[in-house]
Each structure stands twice: as C-alpha cells, then as structure tokens.
Write a protein that holds these residues in place. Structure first.
Motif, short mmCIF file in Angstrom:
data_model
loop_
_atom_site.label_atom_id
_atom_site.label_comp_id
_atom_site.label_asym_id
_atom_site.label_seq_id
_atom_site.Cartn_x
_atom_site.Cartn_y
_atom_site.Cartn_z
N THR A 141 19.30 22.98 -3.82
CA THR A 141 19.11 21.85 -5.24
C THR A 141 20.68 21.57 -5.91
OG1 THR A 141 18.96 24.24 -6.53
CG2 THR A 141 16.64 22.53 -5.44
N GLY A 142 21.24 22.19 -5.80
CA GLY A 142 22.56 22.42 -6.27
C GLY A 142 22.68 20.59 -5.97
N TYR A 143 22.61 20.79 -4.58
CA TYR A 143 23.59 19.84 -3.54
C TYR A 143 22.85 18.52 -4.00
CZ TYR A 143 25.69 17.43 0.70
OH TYR A 143 25.82 16.05 1.20
N VAL A 144 21.42 18.52 -3.65
CA VAL A 144 21.09 16.84 -4.25
C VAL A 144 21.57 16.60 -5.07
CG1 VAL A 144 19.09 15.87 -4.59
CG2 VAL A 144 19.51 17.96 -3.19
N GLY A 145 21.85 17.37 -7.01
CA GLY A 145 22.66 17.10 -7.91
C GLY A 145 24.55 16.80 -7.06
N GLU A 146 24.84 17.27 -6.77
CA GLU A 146 26.23 17.07 -6.55
C GLU A 146 26.34 15.40 -6.10
OE1 GLU A 146 29.99 17.64 -7.17
OE2 GLU A 146 28.44 19.51 -7.15
N VAL A 147 25.56 15.11 -5.27
CA VAL A 147 25.77 13.52 -4.41
C VAL A 147 25.41 13.22 -5.20
CG1 VAL A 147 25.95 14.80 -2.21
CG2 VAL A 147 23.90 13.90 -3.40
N ALA A 148 23.98 12.69 -6.31
CA ALA A 148 23.05 12.12 -6.95
C ALA A 148 24.70 11.13 -7.45
CB ALA A 148 22.74 12.85 -8.29
N ASP A 149 23.75 10.03 -7.53
CA ASP A 149 24.43 8.59 -8.01
C ASP A 149 24.78 8.91 -10.00
OD1 ASP A 149 24.72 7.73 -5.89
OD2 ASP A 149 23.23 6.77 -5.31
N SER A 150 23.94 9.10 -10.49
CA SER A 150 23.67 8.99 -12.23
C SER A 150 24.18 10.36 -12.70
CB SER A 150 22.48 8.54 -12.70
OG SER A 150 21.78 9.77 -12.65
N ILE A 151 24.17 10.89 -14.15
CA ILE A 151 24.81 11.52 -14.61
C ILE A 151 22.91 12.45 -14.51
CG2 ILE A 151 25.53 12.82 -16.82
CD1 ILE A 151 27.42 11.43 -14.89
N THR A 152 22.16 11.63 -15.26
CA THR A 152 20.72 11.72 -15.46
C THR A 152 20.36 12.83 -14.21
OG1 THR A 152 20.13 10.24 -16.79
CG2 THR A 152 18.71 11.49 -15.78
N THR A 153 20.27 13.09 -13.04
CA THR A 153 20.06 12.84 -11.74
C THR A 153 21.33 13.68 -11.57
OG1 THR A 153 19.63 10.86 -10.82
CG2 THR A 153 19.25 12.60 -9.31
N ARG A 154 21.88 13.89 -12.27
CA ARG A 154 22.97 14.94 -11.30
C ARG A 154 22.50 16.15 -12.36
NH1 ARG A 154 28.18 15.79 -9.20
NH2 ARG A 154 29.32 17.16 -9.71
N ALA A 155 21.91 16.08 -13.34
CA ALA A 155 21.89 17.29 -14.98
C ALA A 155 20.40 17.87 -14.71
CB ALA A 155 22.23 16.71 -15.77
N ILE A 156 19.56 17.14 -14.44
CA ILE A 156 17.69 16.74 -13.52
C ILE A 156 17.87 18.68 -12.39
CG2 ILE A 156 15.97 16.96 -12.78
CD1 ILE A 156 16.25 14.34 -14.34
N TRP A 157 18.52 17.46 -11.37
CA TRP A 157 19.10 18.78 -10.34
C TRP A 157 20.21 19.83 -10.49
CZ3 TRP A 157 15.54 19.18 -6.52
CH2 TRP A 157 15.01 17.85 -6.34
N GLY A 158 20.89 19.94 -11.33
CA GLY A 158 21.69 20.84 -11.80
C GLY A 158 20.50 22.09 -12.69
N ALA A 159 19.90 21.41 -13.69
CA ALA A 159 18.96 22.42 -14.06
C ALA A 159 18.05 23.09 -13.02
CB ALA A 159 18.03 21.22 -15.56
N VAL A 160 17.76 22.18 -12.69
CA VAL A 160 16.62 23.21 -11.16
C VAL A 160 17.60 24.25 -10.60
CG1 VAL A 160 15.07 22.56 -9.06
CG2 VAL A 160 15.48 20.98 -10.98
N SER A 161 18.55 24.18 -10.14
CA SER A 161 19.05 24.71 -8.95
C SER A 161 19.47 26.08 -9.96
CB SER A 161 20.90 24.05 -9.05
OG SER A 161 21.85 25.02 -8.05
N THR A 162 19.83 26.33 -11.32
CA THR A 162 19.73 26.95 -12.43
C THR A 162 18.97 28.10 -12.13
OG1 THR A 162 21.29 25.95 -14.01
CG2 THR A 162 20.09 28.02 -14.87
N LEU A 163 17.49 27.70 -11.86
CA LEU A 163 16.37 28.89 -12.33
C LEU A 163 16.09 30.41 -10.92
CD1 LEU A 163 13.86 26.29 -12.74
CD2 LEU A 163 14.86 27.12 -14.11
N PRO A 164 16.49 29.47 -9.53
CA PRO A 164 16.99 30.37 -8.58
C PRO A 164 18.23 31.22 -9.20
CG PRO A 164 17.59 27.94 -7.92
CD PRO A 164 17.17 28.37 -9.03
N PHE A 165 18.51 30.60 -9.40
CA PHE A 165 20.39 31.34 -9.76
C PHE A 165 20.03 32.64 -10.87
CE2 PHE A 165 23.73 31.66 -13.28
CZ PHE A 165 24.82 32.67 -12.34
#
Length: 281
Positions: A141-165
C-alpha cells in the motif's frame, strides 16, 4: 519544476545535492556487503538454534546491498554533469528497487526478530504469519502512494499503509512482550533495544515519505527522501542485525552456562565426584 522520471526526480540538481545522494548510496552498499560478510562468518559463534536468525540477517543485508547497487547505478545514469550542475538525462531513475527490496527484507527482519528468541513452533508460527502478512500489506500500500500522481492520493495510501505498521508495533509490544519477560535480564535489555530501534528506524520512512505533503518539493524533497530512506535502511538492516547477533551470543552463553552447571564434576581421571565420595565410605 518539470519531472521526467519514474521517481519524480527533478531535472536539475546542484553538484552538492547530487553528490550527497551518490555518496549516501555508496556508503550504504559498502555497509550492507560488509555486514553480510560478518553475519555469514559469525553464525558459528552462536548456538545452533540461533544460527537461523544470524543467517537471515546476512540474507537481508545481501538483498539490500544488491538493490542499493542497482539504485546507485540508476541514479548515476539519470544525471549528467553540465558545467557546475547535474541535468537529468533520458535515462529513468528507477526508485521502485526500494519497494522490491522492502517487500523481501521487511518480512525477513521480523522473522529474524522472532527467530532469535528460539520460541516453540506453536508460539512462533502464528506470530510470524501475522507479522509477515502485515509487512507485505504495509509495503504494498505504501508503494501505491509513492507512485501516486497527486498529493491527496499519496496521503490516502500513506494513511492506509500506516495501519499494518501500527499492527506490527502492537504485536511487538503485546504478544512478543510475553516472550521478552521470560528472558534473562541481559537479553531483555537487548530485546527492548531491538524493538525501539525498529520503531525509530521505521519512523524515518514516513517522515521521508511525507516531505512532498509538507510542501517540500523539487530537489530538496528528492535529496531528503533518498538520504532519509538510506539512513533508515542502515539502521533497520545492518545495525538491527548486529543487535540480533548480540542477543544470539548472550543466549548462547546462557545456554552453555546452564549445560556446564548440569554437567557432573569429575577428577583428572574422569571419575565423577559423587562416585569418589561413595567409594570412601
């Protein structure tokens, strides 16, 4: 600022900015391969049941060393010196090597953290399944955010990636704590240090990940992300592996001392002390 590469690398860097990242990659390659040599040779210094953890440490840094070598080559090819600045070439900088590396090494790091405790299969297996699954979800999920085109998408997937962390931290500080409490005082201190090192080093990743969201963009963000990830990898792999090796060494010494205490005392001729006492009666 125009971007032309996979990893959104800026088209221009100063000589200092390029060299800082270049030298950080070079340092990391040397550290990873040096650590691999150490771990593979040091496995004979620990007991058989702890050798798996030390071998995994060697595998982790070997995988990381290979991927940093590829990242280093990709970075070097992505820029060419023009006068006093480095300009982007037509070669793409492939930062996806990092996520391939993390997809392999992060589950292995968690496996070695459990393996060094030499827990029973009934206790270790469910822990490993939970930790490995959460690690894969975190990286994916972190990778999906890393390659995202927008800051909003990056932030959403970054938050999703934080849950398993957070789930991984929960496992390390709850279920694993029961095993930690049963350890020798010296081992307990090292294990707590290992867990906090994991928390601290992994905490660097989201900071680097969030730089674009904090308004830090262009060359500054690129250098910050690359150097930040590199520092985190140095802490999370070779330094973490050294802590695992230290735990294995201490537990080996404790096991050897226990065996020595249980071994019957003999004289120079191999006669047991209790037999000698009986013969004098």
């Amino acid at each position: 600022m125009e971007y032309i590469t996979i990893a959104s690398v800026p088209t221009e860097l100063t000589a200092n900015q390029f060299s800082l990242v270049y030298n950080a990659f070079s340092l990391c390659i040397a550290a990873m391969f040096a650590a691999a040599l150490f771990f593979f040779n040091a496995k004979s210094q620990v007991g058989r049941k702890y050798q798996v953890a030390v071998i995994i440490s060697g595998v982790v840094v070997s995988i990381a060393g290979y991927h940093y070598f590829r990242i280093f080559n990709s970075w070097e090819a992505a820029y060419a010196l023009q006068g006093s600045t480095y300009l982007a070439t037509e070669e793409l900088f492939n930062d996806a090597y990092r996520y391939v590396d993390w997809l392999l090494t992060v589950p292995l790091l968690l496996i070695e953290a459990v393996a060094v405790l030499a827990l029973s299969k009934e206790v270790a297996r469910p822990l490993l399944i939970k930790l490995a699954t959460a690690a894969v979800l975190m990286i994916g999920t972190g990778y999906v955010g890393e390659v995202a085109d927008s800051i909003t998408t990056r932030a959403i997937w970054g938050a999703v990636s934080t849950l398993p962390f957070l789930y991984i931290l929960f496992i390390l500080w709850t279920e694993l704590s029961q095993a930690v409490e049963r350890q020798d005082r010296r081992v307990k201190t090292l294990l707590n240090g290992m867990r906090f090192l994991l928390l601290f080093s992994w905490g660097v990743y989201p900071i680097a990940y969030l730089l674009p969201e904090l308004g830090i963009a262009g060359a500054t963000a690129t250098v910050g992300v690359q150097v930040g990830y590199t520092i985190a990898d140095l802490l999370a792999k070779p330094v973490f592996g050294l802590l695992v090796f230290s735990i294995a060494r201490v537990k080996t010494q404790i096991d050897e001392a226990q065996v020595a205490d249980q071994r019957p005392v003999t004289d120079t001729n191999g006669n047991r002390a209790e037999d000698l006492v009986g013969s004098t009666r």
